[in-house]
Design an enzyme around this catalytic site. Structure first.
Site, short mmCIF file in Angstrom:
data_model
loop_
_atom_site.label_atom_id
_atom_site.label_comp_id
_atom_site.label_asym_id
_atom_site.label_seq_id
_atom_site.Cartn_x
_atom_site.Cartn_y
_atom_site.Cartn_z
N HIS A 132 0.82 -1.22 0.00
CA HIS A 132 0.00 0.00 0.00
C HIS A 132 0.86 1.27 0.00
O HIS A 132 0.34 2.36 -0.18
CB HIS A 132 -1.04 -0.02 1.13
CG HIS A 132 -0.52 0.31 2.51
ND1 HIS A 132 -0.25 -0.66 3.44
CD2 HIS A 132 -0.25 1.47 3.11
CE1 HIS A 132 0.17 -0.10 4.56
NE2 HIS A 132 0.19 1.21 4.38
N ASP A 172 0.21 -7.51 1.47
CA ASP A 172 0.57 -6.11 1.61
C ASP A 172 2.09 -5.91 1.65
O ASP A 172 2.59 -5.15 2.47
CB ASP A 172 -0.10 -5.49 2.85
CG ASP A 172 -0.05 -3.96 2.84
OD1 ASP A 172 0.30 -3.39 1.79
OD2 ASP A 172 -0.33 -3.36 3.89
N GLY A 176 2.95 6.55 8.31
CA GLY A 176 4.32 6.80 7.87
C GLY A 176 5.26 5.69 8.29
O GLY A 176 6.32 5.49 7.73
N ASN A 177 4.84 4.90 9.32
CA ASN A 177 5.62 3.74 9.75
C ASN A 177 5.48 2.57 8.77
O ASN A 177 6.27 1.63 8.81
CB ASN A 177 5.16 3.26 11.13
CG ASN A 177 5.95 3.88 12.27
OD1 ASN A 177 5.40 4.64 13.07
ND2 ASN A 177 7.24 3.58 12.35
N SER A 178 4.47 2.64 7.93
CA SER A 178 4.17 1.53 7.02
C SER A 178 5.39 1.12 6.22
O SER A 178 6.01 1.94 5.56
CB SER A 178 3.06 1.92 6.06
OG SER A 178 1.82 1.58 6.61
N GLY A 218 -10.87 -22.35 -4.31
CA GLY A 218 -12.21 -21.78 -4.21
C GLY A 218 -13.02 -22.35 -3.05
O GLY A 218 -14.23 -22.56 -3.20
N VAL A 219 -12.38 -22.59 -1.93
CA VAL A 219 -13.08 -23.15 -0.77
C VAL A 219 -12.82 -22.24 0.43
O VAL A 219 -11.70 -21.79 0.64
CB VAL A 219 -12.58 -24.59 -0.46
CG1 VAL A 219 -13.17 -25.11 0.83
CG2 VAL A 219 -12.93 -25.51 -1.62
#
Lengths: 476, 503
Positions: free
Chosen positions: A93, A123, A209-211, A264-265
């Site tokens: 992100h 992420d 900002g830590n991301s 798909g389970v």
């Protein structure tokens, strides 16, 4: 009386503006002398010396298409160097959709970086600076530690640029090593995330900002990648465990993407419900939902089945914290391989042996394109989008945004609809849309007919170009 | 409470009323009488009108019962009514059928049951009443006073059809203050601000507030020439005549004269209590399409013959339209020989209404055009409309504090269920009740309870009574929401009702 409890909001910790304001509110805190903990102080100081040189402040320029035109946004995030080649780990992100990346190194030098690859489902993203920069500036990469051995209570430091305050260290302990989050599982970039990992919860301060910054132990090893914090709460931050990050980062460096298997389970933990499913002892995991047309359905799996083993190894999932590792395990299966399943079906005493052929998850989200002359933006439809958005098929392109006042807006084109045909010709994918757009965009003044679909409903949208619909920039 | 604004600013309203009286007087002077005004009537002065109209209007107090959060609740609300016959028929707004705002929550999508009606007149008379009929399209209803003494007659209004309703014409309104203000009749004035070409000449009004919905509009001679049909307010007001238009609409008497006549007939046929609360005007026919206006520019672009039409956006599976071969993006231009002169959103309602004037079994002939230039005739045999969510049958389970409703076509479409899908829909659930604690939420579709399949309300009742008999420690609900399914486990405390509060 109903008791209200304030729901904390889990939010990715990418910083945008508001920083000056927040700084103005800051007050000076005097720091009294700290005696009797010299060992701890020494350790922290060692970590600072070891880890800080690898820390970077990332200033990505990202593009958004949701308002019907391509718009640029500037934000701030963190990252850390992990090898002498110049690879830097950060959050998806932060950098995953960046069109431009500038990084400020720990020695305050500012250089340009490029995107290597991103994985929204965890992420995580990898960017790269020239390896000459690593050697020239004498930067030392960080190593991943083993987050599986992490215990609650362990001392940790978070490094990053909270509120764009570069080279900030915060200190705390691991609050919980296997936090399962139900909320906030959508990234600011729109993709779902968090399916394949639990989170390390820490009370080391994590702010916007830590991301993308590292969470390091007192040995100076990275145990997590800081990713989110609880807003309206104090000292509740979350990091992606190093064991997850190590694997994903390796994949991103090797191929630029993470390939996952998919059946798909959906599962539910069994809790203490074994009797309801005809078992004396808890075994396996409950299948709660089987996606239509997915490999799981083809294999014959049904909602209510207990999956006892996957690929020969027995399963037991009683609590939701155990779900991410199960999904992770399935996703790690080689794409296209056949996997043996053992299933207990309601009302049947015999265990069933089934076999599932996995498929690739594919791209979570599609490429985007701005149809500038018509005032809207579109997105390629990927298989995962068909599932996530419950689309009728993967054909056409998805309208991502409509520019207020533009021809599309006047023609009442809505966000989220699928364009199936353009001026009488079927739109199969983004490429066919683009080439048709290039042919037609000069039609002015004139009209272009779209056929659009919103689930099972179809409609015509007439784009009417007026001679003044594209501003010329001339003053009257 | 229906009249909070009046209670708070009663004096302001009196002042405003005085201003209106001035405005009304000047209008009456200015507006020339309509060309063919019918038999000459005498203009009533405002005080004379006041005296004549006041005994005909009443505050109608109605009690609604509904299930909210799995529990049964009652609300008491008020609306204006006007007596329309000497034997005590009363015209009211159809809004009484819909959930009213109250201190509690609104009913969870369920249509409240009307428990009782009582009428309060300005002169202190009080009467009980019951429903004769409602009309969905008009959003009007008629009540019958049930406790009249033998031979008792009621002061009532008379209607006039010949009123032309020119722009600028003044109309009179009357409402009652709340009980604490002595139910004083309040005179008001409305002005016709426009005549809308759609819906066959309805009036746009100024000077009308929300609490006058369904209230009569009097002309200067003291005859009722229409009712207030739509006032911008909550979507709970009922069917919006014109969804695009947020103004106040006056409905001329001609639009609802047939409905009143049918009510009078119904009333004379079954003068005793307990008759069916519907007018026998036949079930409305159902076509089963979603559509939008064609629009001139689109018509030109597609080469459709000029004059208006509707574009079908969806043909409901299993509907008469589908059976007749209609498809999405078909353009309907004619209906039984008449052009469908729909040009914009605000013209759409009459088309839908016209279809509802047909009965199930009747054939409607459409002329269909397509973008390809093909023109053909399509005959559709209408059927009875399927039950909607609002009118769906509901069942309650008291122990689990759970209300469910039958799975209706509109819910199927909203959830995008495949045609064969079955179950019952969670309509209301108490959060702290057994099913609420299990995580059941409104809108979920229950498909199985323990080992019993739930396909409809009866199988739901069977499954729940089985649970009641066996009192298991855990009850397994298998539910569907959208396209995913999930298990929820309730852990009922069967000893709960047995101790303590005496049953």
């Amino acid at each position: 009386m109903t008791q209200h409890h304030g729901d904390a909001i889990l939010r990715p910790m990418r910083s945008s503006t508001l920083i000056a304001l927040l700084l103005a509110l800051g007050t000076t805190l005097a720091c009294p002398g700290f005696v009797g903990a010299t060992d701890l102080q020494t350790s922290i100081q060692r970590v600072e010396a070891r880890a800080l040189p690898a820390l970077v402040n990332i200033q990505p320029v990202t593009e958004s298409y949701t308002r019907g035109e391509r718009r640029k946004h500037a934000s701030v995030g963190s990252g850390f160097l992990i090898d002498p080649e110049g690879h830097i780990v950060t959050n998806y992100h932060v950098a995953g959709k960046a069109s431009q990346l500038m990084v400020t190194l720990s020695n305050k030098e500012r250089i340009e970086a490029e995107l290597v690859g991103g994985d929204p489902l965890t992420d995580l993203a990898v960017i790269r600076i020239p390896k000459e920069a690593v050697t020239d500036y004498g930067l030392t990469p960080l190593q991943f530690g083993n987050s599986a051995q992490l215990r609650a209570g362990a001392f940790v430091l978070a490094l990053g640029s909270p509120l764009d305050l570069a080279r900030t260290l915060t200190f705390g302990i691991v609050s919980n090593t296997e936090r399962y989050l139900r909320e906030g599982m959508t990234l600011p970039t729109g993709e779902r995330t968090g399916e394949f990992n639990t989170w390390i919860q820490t009370d080391a301060a994590i702010n916007p900002g830590n991301s993308g910054g590292p969470l390091v132990n007192l040995d100076g090893q990275v145990v997590g990648v800081n990713a989110r914090g609880a807003v309206l709460a104090d000292n509740i931050g979350f990091a992606i465990p190093a064991t997850t990050a190590r694997q994903v980062v390796a994949d991103l460096i090797a191929t630029g993407e993470v390939t996952r298997s998919y059946i798909g389970v959906r599962f539910q933990p069994l809790r203490d419900w074994e009797e309801l499913f005809g078992m004396e002892e808890p075994r396996g995991v409950l299948i709660s939902s089987v996606e239509q047309g997915a490999p799981g359905e083809t294999a014959g799996l049904q909602a209510g089945d207990i999956l006892l083993s996957y690929g020969g190894s027995p399963l037991l999932v009683r609590f939701e914290e155990e779900l991410p590792s199960l999904y992770q395990r399935i996703s790690e299966t080689k794409v296209g391989s056949s996997v043996a399943l053992r299933v207990l079906r309601r009302g049947q005493s015999e265990e069933l042996d089934l076999e599932v052929s996995t498929v690739s998850t594919g791209k979570l989200s599609g490429e985007r394109f701005e149809a500038e002359a018509w005032g809207f933006t579109v997105k390629e439809i990927t298989d995962q989008m068909v599932f996530d958005l419950d689309l009728v098929s993967g054909d056409g392109v998805l309208v991502e945004g409509v520019l207020t006042g533009g021809p599309a807006h006047r023609g009442r084109l809505g966000r989220g609809v699928v364009i199936e045909s353009l001026a009488g010709e079927v739109v199969t994918d983004l490429e066919s849309f683009k080439s048709r757009y290039e042919e037609l965009k000069g039609t002015k003044p004139g009209a272009v007919l779209l056929q659009v679909r919103a689930y099972e409903s179809l409609r015509y949208v007439l784009l009417q170009m007026t001679s003044d619909s594209a501003p010329t920039g001339e003053l009257p | 409470m229906r009249y909070p604004r009046k209670v708070r600013s009663g004096l302001g309203d009196v002042l405003r009323m005085a201003q209106w009286l001035v405005a009304l007087t000047s209008l009456i002077v200015c507006v020339a009488p309509p060309a063919n005004a019918g038999p000459p009537g005498r203009r009533l002065s405002a005080p004379a009108f006041y005296d004549q109209a006041a005994p005909t209007i009443a505050t109608v107090e109605f009690v609604q019962e509904f299930v909210s959060g799995g529990q049964r609740q009652q609300t008491r609300s008020w609306v204006d009514g006007v007596v329309i016959s000497d034997d005590g028929l009363v015209l009211i707004s159809g809004r009484v059928r819909f959930p009213q705002r109250s201190k509690g929550r609104l009913a969870g999508g369920s249509l409240p049951q009307l428990v009782s009606f009582s009428l309060h007149f300005a002169d202190g008379r009080e009467h009980q009443a019951e429903v004769v009929a409602f009309d969905d399209d008009l959003n009007l209803g008629v009540l019958r006073i049930t406790d009249a003494e033998a031979g008792q007659t009621f002061p009532h209004v008379r209607f006039r059809d010949s009123f032309k309703g020119e722009i600028g014409a003044g109309l009179r309104t009357m409402t009652l203050y709340t009980e604490s203000y002595g139910r004083t009749p309040v005179l008001g004035a409305a002005t016709i601000t426009a005549k809308l070409k759609t819906l066959d000449n309805v009036w746009s009004l100024s000077g009308v507030s929300t609490n006058l919905l369904g209230a009569p509009l009097w002309d200067e001679r003291g005859a009722v020439v229409g009712v207030v049909a739509q006032v911008p307010m909550s979507p709970w007001a009922g069917r919006q005549l014109m969804p695009d238009l947020s103004g106040t609409i006056g409905l001329p008497h001609g639009h609802f004269a047939d409905f009143l006549a049918a009510c009078r007939q119904e009333d004379s046929r079954a003068p005793t209590k307990g008759s069916e609360p519907t007018v026998d005007k036949g079930e409305a026919g159902w076509l089963g399409v979603m559509f939008e206006p064609l629009g001139r520019k689109l018509a030109e672009h597609l080469g459709i013959s000029p004059g208006g039409g509707v574009v079908l956006s969806r043909v409901v599976p299993g509907s008469p339209a589908e059976a007749a071969g209609l498809q999405a993006l078909d353009i309907l231009v004619e209906m039984d020989g008449d052009r469908i002169d729909v040009e914009s959103e605000s013209d759409s309602a009459p088309f839908a209404q016209k279809i509802r004037t047909y009965s199930p079994g009747q054939v409607v002939r459409f002329v269909r055009e397509r973008a390809s230039g093909q023109r053909s005739e399509v005959a559709v045999t209408l059927t009875q409309a399927p039950t909607s969510e609002l009118h769906a049958e509901r069942r309650e389970d008291e122990a689990f504090e759970l209300t469910v409703r039958e799975l209706t076509l509109d819910t199927r479409l909203a959830h995008r269920l495949e045609p064969g899908a079955t179950g019952v829909v969670v309509d209301g659930v108490t959060r702290a009740g057994w099913s609420g604690l299990a995580g059941l939420k409104r809108g979920m579709i229950i498909q199985r309870i323990n080992k019993l399949e739930v396909t409809d309300l009866d199988s739901f009742t069977d499954a729940m009574s089985r649970v009641q008999q066996t009192t298991p420690a855990k009850v397994l609900f298998f539910v569907r929401f959208g396209k995913t399914t999930r298990f929820h486990v309730a852990e009922p405390d069967w000893t709960e009702g047995q101790d303590g509060n005496g049953g």
